[in-house]
Design a protein around this motif. Structure first.
Motif, PDB file in Angstrom:
ATOM      1  N   VAL A   1      -4.080   6.017  -3.729  1.00  0.00           N
ATOM      2  CA  VAL A   1      -3.696   6.241  -4.772  1.00  0.00           C
ATOM      3  C   VAL A   1      -2.247   6.393  -4.896  1.00  0.00           C
ATOM      4  O   VAL A   1      -0.543   5.822  -4.821  1.00  0.00           O
ATOM      5  N   TYR A  20       0.299  -1.008  -0.107  1.00  0.00           N
ATOM      6  CA  TYR A  20       0.353  -0.101  -0.126  1.00  0.00           C
ATOM      7  C   TYR A  20       0.536   1.515   0.191  1.00  0.00           C
ATOM      8  O   TYR A  20       0.359   2.292  -0.925  1.00  0.00           O
ATOM      9  N   THR A  62      -3.349  -0.795  -4.946  1.00  0.00           N
ATOM     10  CA  THR A  62      -4.554  -0.784  -4.303  1.00  0.00           C
ATOM     11  C   THR A  62      -4.297  -2.276  -4.396  1.00  0.00           C
ATOM     12  O   THR A  62      -3.795  -2.918  -3.848  1.00  0.00           O
ATOM     13  N   LYS A  63      -6.294  -2.654  -3.782  1.00  0.00           N
ATOM     14  CA  LYS A  63      -5.714  -3.462  -2.455  1.00  0.00           C
ATOM     15  C   LYS A  63      -6.061  -4.762  -3.840  1.00  0.00           C
ATOM     16  O   LYS A  63      -5.709  -5.159  -3.182  1.00  0.00           O
ATOM     17  N   ASP A  73      -6.774  10.940  -4.404  1.00  0.00           N
ATOM     18  CA  ASP A  73      -6.667   9.713  -4.411  1.00  0.00           C
ATOM     19  C   ASP A  73      -5.234   9.120  -4.012  1.00  0.00           C
ATOM     20  O   ASP A  73      -4.227   9.395  -4.062  1.00  0.00           O
TER      21      ASP A  73
END
Lengths: 312, 286
Positions: B116, A199, A204-205, B114
């Motif tokens: 990420v 992470y 992403t997951k 975001d």
């Protein structure tokens, strides 16, 4: 509190062994042997089974050539036709079909439970799987006949009433809990630090799950597949009911077939005179079953040790 | 175990005295610090684990291209604060953040951010080295790969650049396909630094990056931090006061969830304005 008080509560005992102590030591010594007998029973049983299988099979192969047994394409002991290939084919068909059902469904469920599900969902689904694992296989067998078979025959009208696909689907569901619970355990045991590393790199997951967690747990996942597959090979009751009972070499899953296990059930319940080659077929087939499961387990060990070498 | 034996060899001679900033390495001056743009500006940050109020009104600025050290006793909130900066705390259930955390003027907790992409801009190195059970190459290539980079040539360039930056290239260039787990502890931690650099971040967060390493490896990591600050903004959590004094330009002292004092490292260590700071850095508690 002074130390002298403590000392006076614990007077020094004589070091000389008296009769009472000797008796107690004898009992202690006996415990070792009692426990050894416990362990011995299971070892001796295993040895006994292998010896019996080998002994009866050897007698069988005294009258039927081993080449005919391994290469013959007809299995009809009542007509002195002893080719194991049709039964082997039946077992393979059901096992492959069951794996096709259980592996994607099981791995998907395991990943969902370990990575995506909320604790509340996980705590609800896991006991439900225990229930699925507890359903007797004979129940699975007749469910296959009264539920799955009609559905298959709606889709494939000329399918046999009991067929390989029917048995494969139901065996797939039977081994599903094994795949899910073992895979979920190994997925969850992947250290949290690896997830955080993923992470923190902007993954992403899905990236973390597919590129970190699943590869890291791969050895355990493969082990769960192999264990489930060896259960599918040995599965008896459901395939006896659902697969039909016609030994034949076919790749068509909608035909009636017979597996090795189902044949043994049929013959054991039959009225064959002891000592005839026909009666001894059950030992030869049993030995074949035993050898195939053992080879599978050995292959699993080999794969696992290679995966371990790579990552340790 | 005595306090003495817990210190590493290099700490021992000064373990009971006041740590001093390194003289060989050039730290940023007070005016340089004040003149640097604010990379992170956090205002009144509060944090809760369930009902436990772990951070109280933290207001702290992190200047660009400087090393900021967060010090304080265990459980003081310094790691929690660090993990707020790349929103790693989002992953822990039942936590709550309040306040403003600006990265280059943008609130990273805003609805349009975001997370990420935030973590690609703000890399992180953890206390315990955590390489993936993959090859050295694949460890470093992971970040760029999940960002969508596929070109093998480009990946090879990034892997080499990152390993050179992390001072690991010469040791591993001939065995990039070996498992990362075969490296020593210090090498693994430098690999993790290289991995964090591979996504080309602006900021590097380091959570006690050397606490599990031997003194030689620790020194290598510290040298690395010095070189990296020319191009990156670094925030480092450390339990090692000497380390904070050696590598950081700015030091922030946390105690029981409060930011007690923050300032130029030399000032904080030689002339702390608060009694708690004085007590902590001279080893009277913590």
């Amino acid at each position: 509190m002074s130390t002298t008080n403590i000392a006076s509560d614990n007077p020094r005992r004589s070091l000389v062994v008296d009769a009472a102590r000797l008796r107690r030591y004898r009992i202690e010594g006996m415990v070792r042997y009692v426990l050894m007998v416990c362990a011995g029973v299971s070892v001796l049983t295993t040895v006994g089974i292998v010896v019996l299988l080998l002994f009866e099979s050897l007698q069988f192969f005294g009258t039927v050539s081993i080449v005919e047994f391994v290469t013959g394409t007809q299995w009809a002991p009542q007509n002195q036709q002893y080719g194991i290939l049709p039964l082997l084919c039946g077992t393979l068909l059901v096992t492959a079909g069951a794996a096709l059902v259980a592996i994607p469904l099981g791995l998907g469920t395991a990943i969902y439970l370990s990575e995506y599900a909320t604790p509340w969902i996980r705590e609800t689904v896991k006991p439900a799987l225990e229930i699925l694992a507890g359903v007797p296989s004979v129940v699975f067998g007749y469910l296959a006949l009264i539920v799955i078979s009609p559905i298959i025959r709606d889709w494939v009208p000329n399918a046999d009433p009991a067929n390989a696909a029917c048995a494969a689907i139901v065996v797939g569901f039977m081994i599903l809990p094994t795949v899910i619970s073992l895979s979920e355990d190994v997925l969850r045991s992947v250290p949290r630090s690896l997830r955080e590393a993923g992470y923190a790199l902007g993954a992403t997951k899905f990236d973390v799950t597919v590129k970190v967690i699943v590869p890291a747990a791969m050895s355990g996942i493969v082990a769960s597949f192999l264990l489930a597959i060896s259960r599918a090979i040995g599965e008896t009751m459901a395939v006896t009911l659902a697969a039909g009972g016609t030994p034949r070499i076919t790749a068509n899953p909608f035909e009636s077939i017979q597996t090795m296990t189902a044949y043994i059930v049929e013959k054991t319940g039959g009225e064959n005179a002891h000592g005839t080659p026909e009666y001894r077929t059950i030992f030869a087939v049993g030995l074949t079953l035993f050898v195939s499961t053992m080879l599978l387990n050995l292959a699993a060990q080999a794969i696992l040790s290679r995966v371990r070498e790579k990552y340790e | 175990m005595s306090r003495w034996s817990e210190n590493t060899v290099e700490d021992s001679p000064v373990a009971v005295g006041r740590p001093t900033a390194s003289t060989e390495k050039i730290l940023r001056s007070a005016s340089e610090l004040a003149g640097s743009p604010k990379k992170f500006a956090t205002t009144n940050v509060n944090f809760w684990y369930g009902t436990h109020h772990a951070l109280h009104d933290i207001t702290l600025h992190v200047p660009e291209n400087c090393v900021t050290a967060l010090i304080g006793p265990s459980g003081c909130g310094k790691s929690t604060y660090l993990r707020c900066l790349n929103r790693m705390n989002d992953m822990i259930e039942q936590t709550r953040v309040e306040g403003q955390i600006l990265l280059d003027g943008l609130d990273i907790r805003g609805p349009k951010v975001d997370v990420v992409d935030l973590r690609k801009r703000v890399g992180m190195v953890f206390q315990k080295s955590n390489p993936f059970p993959k090859s050295i190459f694949e460890n470093i290539a992971y970040g760029p790969r999940v960002a969508g980079l596929k070109s093998r040539d480009r990946l090879e360039q990034i892997v080499e650049r990152s390993l050179v930056q992390a001072a690991l290239w010469d040791e591993v260039k001939d065995r990039l396909n070996d498992s990362a787990l075969a490296l020593s502890g210090g090498q693994q931690q430098r690999l993790c630094i290289a991995r964090a650099l591979a996504t080309d971040p602006d900021v590097l967060l380091m959570d006690e990056p050397a606490s599990a390493l031997d003194p030689t490896s620790t020194l290598r990591i510290e040298d690395l931090i010095f070189e990296l600050k020319e191009n990156y903004t670094i925030v480092i959590v450390t339990h090692n006061m000497q380390q904070a004094a050696r590598v950081s330009d700015q030091t922030a002292f946390f105690y029981e969830g409060h930011l007690i004092e923050a300032g130029v490292t030399n000032e904080v260590f030689t002339n702390p304005s608060k009694q708690e700071t004085e007590d902590y850095i001279t080893g009277r508690f913590g």
